[in-house]
Design a protein around this motif. Structure first.
Motif, PDB file in Angstrom:
ATOM      1  N   GLU A  21      77.271  30.109  32.145  1.00  0.00           N
ATOM      2  CA  GLU A  21      77.242  28.781  32.789  1.00  0.00           C
ATOM      3  C   GLU A  21      77.867  27.747  31.851  1.00  0.00           C
ATOM      4  O   GLU A  21      77.626  27.769  30.644  1.00  0.00           O
ATOM      5  N   VAL A  22      78.679  26.863  32.452  1.00  0.00           N
ATOM      6  CA  VAL A  22      79.376  25.822  31.676  1.00  0.00           C
ATOM      7  C   VAL A  22      78.696  24.483  31.945  1.00  0.00           C
ATOM      8  O   VAL A  22      78.438  24.126  33.110  1.00  0.00           O
ATOM      9  N   ASP A  23      78.394  23.701  30.896  1.00  0.00           N
ATOM     10  CA  ASP A  23      77.798  22.369  31.061  1.00  0.00           C
ATOM     11  C   ASP A  23      78.815  21.422  31.707  1.00  0.00           C
ATOM     12  O   ASP A  23      79.997  21.386  31.319  1.00  0.00           O
ATOM     13  N   LYS A  24      78.339  20.654  32.681  1.00  0.00           N
ATOM     14  CA  LYS A  24      79.221  19.753  33.435  1.00  0.00           C
ATOM     15  C   LYS A  24      78.467  18.452  33.722  1.00  0.00           C
ATOM     16  O   LYS A  24      77.341  18.484  34.216  1.00  0.00           O
ATOM     17  N   THR A  25      79.065  17.305  33.390  1.00  0.00           N
ATOM     18  CA  THR A  25      78.453  15.992  33.602  1.00  0.00           C
ATOM     19  C   THR A  25      79.408  15.134  34.439  1.00  0.00           C
ATOM     20  O   THR A  25      80.575  14.959  34.054  1.00  0.00           O
ATOM     21  N   ILE A  26      78.948  14.630  35.584  1.00  0.00           N
ATOM     22  CA  ILE A  26      79.749  13.754  36.461  1.00  0.00           C
ATOM     23  C   ILE A  26      79.136  12.362  36.391  1.00  0.00           C
ATOM     24  O   ILE A  26      77.953  12.183  36.707  1.00  0.00           O
ATOM     25  N   GLU A  67      84.275  13.475  34.708  1.00  0.00           N
ATOM     26  CA  GLU A  67      83.714  14.826  34.739  1.00  0.00           C
ATOM     27  C   GLU A  67      83.886  15.431  33.340  1.00  0.00           C
ATOM     28  O   GLU A  67      85.014  15.681  32.899  1.00  0.00           O
ATOM     29  N   THR A  68      82.806  15.644  32.618  1.00  0.00           N
ATOM     30  CA  THR A  68      82.830  16.039  31.216  1.00  0.00           C
ATOM     31  C   THR A  68      82.267  17.446  31.065  1.00  0.00           C
ATOM     32  O   THR A  68      81.216  17.776  31.659  1.00  0.00           O
ATOM     33  N   PHE A  69      82.958  18.325  30.284  1.00  0.00           N
ATOM     34  CA  PHE A  69      82.515  19.680  29.985  1.00  0.00           C
ATOM     35  C   PHE A  69      82.164  19.746  28.493  1.00  0.00           C
ATOM     36  O   PHE A  69      83.017  19.478  27.633  1.00  0.00           O
ATOM     37  N   ARG A  70      80.918  20.128  28.196  1.00  0.00           N
ATOM     38  CA  ARG A  70      80.500  20.245  26.812  1.00  0.00           C
ATOM     39  C   ARG A  70      80.802  21.645  26.285  1.00  0.00           C
ATOM     40  O   ARG A  70      80.876  22.617  27.053  1.00  0.00           O
ATOM     41  N   ASN A 107      80.241  25.406  24.579  1.00  0.00           N
ATOM     42  CA  ASN A 107      79.140  26.358  24.743  1.00  0.00           C
ATOM     43  C   ASN A 107      78.158  26.256  23.585  1.00  0.00           C
ATOM     44  O   ASN A 107      78.533  26.003  22.426  1.00  0.00           O
TER      45      ASN A 107
END
Length: 569
Positions: A375-380, A273-276, A278
């Motif tokens: 909104e926060v970017d989130k990649t699963i 789970e990755t948060f980029r 802002n």
């Protein structure tokens, strides 16, 4: 019949008895040979059985009127070849052979009033027998015995004991068990007994070797038989590809290939789970925003020491007060900017409050709170690696020298050139799927092959070959029978037949009759019986008379005329 009677009359009593015995012997030999040639071919019904099973099988064969016999060593029971399968099925319906062990058929003969202990013992015996029969079905196992130690169940967990099992295997001569087969027997026994762990199963062969400790290097590394088989299949497929491409170039017997494959059988599942960070304001998405603003006018904040002095009204200012503009240092955040010219001062609008401004303004307090949620970017990412992927391949190829003819026409080995070896290296590299990033390696070596020395096959002499010995025995039997019959016919019966039927006397010529008559007259006048010597002398005279008659027939004719004249007078 008259002639036959006369023939028998010429024989004495000894010759008659000898003739009868010879004829009877010939008839017996012929009949015996015929029956022996029609004797059925016997095949093995059962071999290496216990004495108890052997006795039961013999009794069943006698009851069924099936002919049988034993082998030379007495270890097998033989029956006619056309009845082997029928007899086996009939004996199987009777539960024969039992193999020295009993199965669950032991539970079929339970008697009324049997105690629980006897039932438990019979069940354990039946389970051991069934396991023994199942293990004996393995091709390399000749016989097996299973011993189970099943403790009594206990209600206390601390006193609970696990069952144990011991297996004794008797293997066929020259046979061995692979570690995978030993593991299979261990799992078979452990799965047949409740709560029996694999570590409590011990397997021993007839030599006392503990087979349950046999382990394979790949098995110790954590690979099961299926994975080991897959590694072998991958290696063999790569070897076959290399051989297929090198065979047309070098010949099938001019190279050897070996490949070692390192496969990864680890099963890995990964979730990330990755948060980029802002982004820039134009690209930012606002989820929610909350703004709170407040202002206080004509109110001075209370302060000081509580009491009469602190409750006094403020003293009017003696100097004009100025308010810094919004955005300047000292300005309150969110306040309305004030005009720089004092004459342009009008009113104050802040937090919904409108108030005129005076030269001497009362204290003003404003507050504005803004809360913005972006909104926060989130990649699963879910990753599952493939099982059995190739981590590294190594290949070794040995190439034989080429055979070339020299000036004399004789073939001599000659090593390959560097360019030829490089070409073979490139072919092998492409055939195996070489990957440098993976760490694969290839080694192609050119060397002269050592010719294989074929082991000298020592063949037994012709007279010691078992097949020739058996064939010679059969031929000797028939030759012996034929010799006996020939001896009886030629040595016994033929002289007797000649005595019974003598050959007829040859017809005499007139000259022989005259000479015989003259000799008879001379012998009669002498009045004596002719002996054998005289008869032989007479035959010699006849032979000489024949010669004289052939040489000088006229003289012989004159002699006969004189004899006739004398006899006539």
């Amino acid at each position: 019949m008259t002639r036959v009677r006369e023939a028998f009359a010429r024989l004495n009593s000894q010759q008659k008895m000898l003739l009868a015995v010879a004829l009877a012997a010939i008839v017996a030999l012929l009949v015996g040979t015929y029956l022996w040639s029609r004797q059925p071919d016997y095949r093995v019904l059962f071999a290496n059985i216990s004495e108890k099973d052997g006795g039961a099988i013999i009794a069943a064969l006698d009851q069924s009127a099936v002919p049988y016999k034993y082998s030379e060593g007495g270890t097998a029971i033989l029956v006619p070849a056309d009845k082997v399968h029928d007899v086996r099925l009939k004996l199987a319906s009777q539960g024969l052979p039992r193999g020295g062990s009993v199965g669950f058929e032991l539970m079929e003969n339970q008697k009324f009033g049997t105690s629980q202990f006897i039932e438990q013992v019979n069940f354990q015996r039946a389970l051991e027998g069934e396991l023994s029969r199942t293990i004996q079905s393995i091709s390399a196992v000749q016989s097996a015995r299973v011993h189970l130690a099943i403790p009594k169940p206990s209600v206390f967990v601390r006193e609970e004991q696990k069952p144990t099992a011991s297996v004794l295997l008797h293997l066929f001569p020259g046979r061995t068990l692979e570690p995978a087969q030993v593991a299979g027997i261990t799992h078979l026994v452990a799965s047949s007994v409740p709560q029996l762990p694999l570590s409590n199963v011990n397997i021993v062969d007839q030599n006392g070797n503990l087979l349950s400790q046999l382990k394979d290097k790949l098995t110790e590394a954590g690979l099961d038989p299926t994975q080991i088989k897959y590694v072998r299949e991958v290696e063999n497929s790569i070897i076959k590809r290399i051989e297929d491409i090198l065979s047309p170039v070098l010949g099938s017997n001019n190279f050897r290939v070996q490949v070692a494959a390192d496969l990864d059988f680890s099963h890995t599942e990964q979730t990330a789970e990755t948060f980029r960070p802002n982004g820039t304001p134009p690209e930012v998405s606002i989820r929610s925003q909350q703004v709170s603003e407040s202002a206080n006018l004509n109110q001075s904040p209370g302060g000081g020491i509580p009491g009469a002095l602190s409750n006094q009204p403020p003293v009017p200012a003696t100097a004009p007060l100025t308010q810094p503009a919004v955005g300047q240092p000292g300005a309150a955040p969110g306040a309305t900017p004030l005009p720089q010219n004092p004459n342009d001062r009008g009113q104050i609008n802040a937090a919904g409050i409108t108030s005129p401004m005076s030269p001497v303004a009362p204290p003003l307090s404003t507050r504005k709170d803004t809360t913005t949620n972006y909104e926060v970017d989130k990649t699963i990412r879910y990753t599952k690696q493939s099982v059995g992927s190739i981590r590294r391949l190594t290949a070794a190829v040995v190439v034989n020298h080429r055979m070339e003819k020299d000036k004399s026409g004789k073939e001599v080995p000659k090593p390959l050139s560097d360019s030829q070896i490089q070409q073979l290296n490139d072919l092998v590299r492409e055939a195996m799927g070489y990957n440098q990033a993976r760490g694969d390696s290839i080694s192609v070596v050119n060397a002269a092959f050592t010719p294989e020395e074929k082991p000298a096959v020592v063949e037994p002499p012709f007279w010691k070959d078992p097949e020739n010995i058996s064939f010679a025995k059969e031929i000797f039997k028939y030759l012996l029978i034929a010799g006996l019959i020939a001896y009886l016919l030629l040595g016994v019966i033929r002289p007797i037949i000649r005595t019974m039927f003598p050959p007829p006397a040859p017809e005499e010529s007139p000259e022989e009759a005259a000479l015989r008559a003259a000799g008879a007259v001379e012998i009669g006048e002498a009045g004596e019986e002719a002996t054998e010597a005289e008869i032989d002398h007479f035959a010699e005279k006849i032979r000489k008379a024949k010669e004289i008659a052939q040489n000088d027939p006229k003289a012989v004719a004159n002699i006969i005329k004189d004899w006739l004249g004398v006899n006539g007078s």
